[in-house]
Motif scaffolding. Structure first.
Motif, PDB file in Angstrom:
ATOM      1  N   SER A  24       0.826  -1.205   0.000  1.00 32.48           N
ATOM      2  CA  SER A  24       0.000   0.000   0.000  1.00 32.48           C
ATOM      3  C   SER A  24       0.859   1.252   0.000  1.00 32.48           C
ATOM      4  O   SER A  24       1.867   1.332   0.702  1.00 32.48           O
ATOM      5  CB  SER A  24      -0.908   0.011   1.229  1.00 32.48           C
ATOM      6  N   GLU A  26      -1.000   4.385  -0.077  1.00 30.68           N
ATOM      7  CA  GLU A  26      -2.037   5.414   0.064  1.00 30.68           C
ATOM      8  C   GLU A  26      -1.578   6.597   0.901  1.00 30.68           C
ATOM      9  O   GLU A  26      -2.021   7.723   0.706  1.00 30.68           O
ATOM     10  CB  GLU A  26      -3.303   4.797   0.646  1.00 30.68           C
ATOM     11  N   LEU A  38      -0.691   1.518  -5.013  1.00 31.96           N
ATOM     12  CA  LEU A  38      -0.294   0.150  -4.694  1.00 31.96           C
ATOM     13  C   LEU A  38       0.956  -0.195  -5.479  1.00 31.96           C
ATOM     14  O   LEU A  38       0.977  -0.101  -6.707  1.00 31.96           O
ATOM     15  CB  LEU A  38      -1.403  -0.852  -5.038  1.00 31.96           C
TER      16      LEU A  38
END
Length: 69
Positions: A24, A26, A38
Motif C-alpha cells: 500500500s 495510500e 499500490l
C-alpha cells in the motif's frame, strides 16, 4: 539483510544498504511518488540512494529506517 512488514506493506534492506518497498502507498509509506497507491512488486526507493540503510521498520501508515552516520 533485513525485512519488515505489516498487513499493508513490506520493506527490505539489502546488504549494500538499499531499501526496497512494496504494498500500500495510500499514505506514501512505500514510495515518494504518490500517484501509485499500490506497489505490487518490490521497488527501489531511489530518494534514499545517497544513504546507506541499516534497519527498517513498517508502521501502520509509515516506514522508518536507520542509516549509517
Amino acid at each position: 539483510l533485513q525485512i519488515s512488514s505489516n498487513s499493508f506493506h513490506t520493506a527490505a534492506v539489502t546488504s549494500t544498504g538499499e531499501l526496497y518497498t512494496c504494498g500500500s502507498n495510500e499514505e506514501g509509506e512505500t514510495s515518494d511518488d504518490r500517484t501509485d497507491t499500490l506497489i505490487s512488486t518490490p521497488r527501489l526507493l531511489e530518494s534514499l540512494l545517497s544513504h546507506r540503510i541499516t534497519q527498517v521498520s513498517c508502521g501502520l501508515d509509515h516506514t522508518a529506517c536507520v542509516t549509517t552516520a
